[in-house]
Design a protein around this motif. Structure first.
Motif, short mmCIF file in Angstrom:
data_model
loop_
_atom_site.label_atom_id
_atom_site.label_comp_id
_atom_site.label_asym_id
_atom_site.label_seq_id
_atom_site.Cartn_x
_atom_site.Cartn_y
_atom_site.Cartn_z
N GLN A 17 26.98 -25.24 21.62
CA GLN A 17 27.28 -25.30 22.99
C GLN A 17 26.40 -25.93 23.69
N TRP A 18 25.24 -26.22 23.25
CA TRP A 18 24.28 -26.97 24.14
C TRP A 18 24.71 -28.53 24.09
N LEU A 19 25.27 -28.80 23.00
CA LEU A 19 25.73 -30.30 22.98
C LEU A 19 27.24 -30.49 24.06
N GLU A 20 27.91 -29.48 24.03
CA GLU A 20 28.82 -29.67 25.01
C GLU A 20 28.49 -29.59 26.32
N ARG A 21 27.36 -28.59 26.69
CA ARG A 21 26.78 -28.40 27.87
C ARG A 21 25.96 -29.90 28.29
N SER A 22 25.44 -30.64 27.29
CA SER A 22 24.85 -31.68 27.76
C SER A 22 25.70 -32.91 28.14
N VAL A 23 26.67 -33.17 27.44
CA VAL A 23 28.09 -33.77 27.95
C VAL A 23 28.13 -33.81 29.41
N MET A 24 28.56 -32.51 29.74
CA MET A 24 28.50 -31.99 31.24
C MET A 24 27.67 -32.70 31.92
N ILE A 25 26.29 -32.27 31.55
CA ILE A 25 25.15 -32.53 32.48
C ILE A 25 25.01 -34.29 32.59
N ILE A 26 25.25 -34.85 31.40
CA ILE A 26 25.06 -36.40 31.45
C ILE A 26 26.15 -36.82 32.23
N ASN A 27 27.51 -36.59 32.44
CA ASN A 27 28.39 -36.83 32.83
C ASN A 27 28.43 -36.75 34.48
N GLU A 28 28.02 -35.25 34.94
CA GLU A 28 27.86 -34.95 36.25
C GLU A 28 26.73 -35.78 36.93
N TYR A 29 25.47 -35.65 36.33
CA TYR A 29 24.49 -36.44 37.04
C TYR A 29 24.47 -37.81 36.80
N GLN A 30 25.60 -38.40 36.01
CA GLN A 30 25.56 -39.85 35.59
C GLN A 30 24.28 -40.38 35.25
N LEU A 31 23.87 -39.75 34.04
CA LEU A 31 22.44 -40.14 33.31
C LEU A 31 22.58 -41.03 32.27
N ASN A 32 21.62 -41.80 31.97
CA ASN A 32 21.73 -42.57 30.74
C ASN A 32 20.78 -42.28 29.92
N SER A 33 20.97 -41.81 28.80
CA SER A 33 19.89 -41.20 27.81
C SER A 33 18.94 -42.09 27.35
N ALA A 34 19.08 -43.69 27.52
CA ALA A 34 18.09 -44.75 27.05
C ALA A 34 17.16 -44.57 28.01
N ASN A 35 17.22 -44.00 29.43
CA ASN A 35 16.30 -44.10 30.51
C ASN A 35 15.25 -42.76 30.29
N ALA A 36 13.98 -43.14 30.44
CA ALA A 36 13.16 -42.09 30.05
C ALA A 36 13.02 -40.95 31.01
N GLU A 37 13.19 -41.35 32.61
CA GLU A 37 13.52 -40.27 33.54
C GLU A 37 14.61 -39.37 33.27
N HIS A 38 15.67 -39.97 32.83
CA HIS A 38 16.82 -39.38 32.65
C HIS A 38 16.72 -38.12 31.26
N GLN A 39 16.00 -38.91 30.41
CA GLN A 39 15.61 -38.11 29.15
C GLN A 39 14.75 -36.95 29.62
N GLN A 40 13.96 -36.97 30.48
CA GLN A 40 13.34 -35.79 30.92
C GLN A 40 13.95 -34.64 31.70
N LEU A 41 14.99 -35.25 32.30
CA LEU A 41 16.02 -34.35 32.99
C LEU A 41 16.87 -33.56 31.84
N ILE A 42 17.33 -34.59 30.88
CA ILE A 42 18.13 -33.58 30.06
C ILE A 42 17.44 -32.70 29.32
N GLU A 43 16.20 -33.08 28.72
CA GLU A 43 15.16 -32.30 28.10
C GLU A 43 15.01 -30.86 28.77
N LYS A 44 14.64 -30.81 30.31
CA LYS A 44 14.76 -29.83 31.25
C LYS A 44 15.65 -29.19 31.06
N HIS A 45 17.01 -29.66 30.99
CA HIS A 45 18.07 -28.70 31.04
C HIS A 45 18.18 -28.11 29.71
#
Length: 90
Positions: A41-69
């Protein structure tokens, strides 16, 4: 016989993960407390978060936001975990 955990997300005993799915102490915490079903369920949610916020999982700031979620979603801690404001499923 598969390993079971008392899943804190789904509040029931379910099949656990085969190994920590995330690095460090957080990965160990997830391994000990989160079921395969909740992790999916988290993996499905993480895809939505990455897409909605237009995040790049290689970016350290974006990784922190993903981890927060991740922590907010699975452990109901902090202010992460909810769907992005204005998100409407298709």
């Amino acid at each position: 016989m598969p390993r079971t955990v008392q899943c804190v997300f789904l509040n029931q005993e379910l099949e656990g993960l085969g190994k920590p799915p995330y690095p460090g102490e957080l990965g160990i915490r997830i391994y000990k407390n989160i079921s395969q079903q909740a992790w999916q369920q988290w993996l499905e949610r993480s895809v939505m978060i990455i897409n909605e916020y237009q995040l790049n999982s290689a970016n350290a700031e974006h990784q922190q936001l993903i981890e927060k979620h991740l922590v907010g979603f699975l452990f109901n801690e902090g202010d992460g975990g909810s769907a992005p404001q204005g998100y409407k499923p298709t």
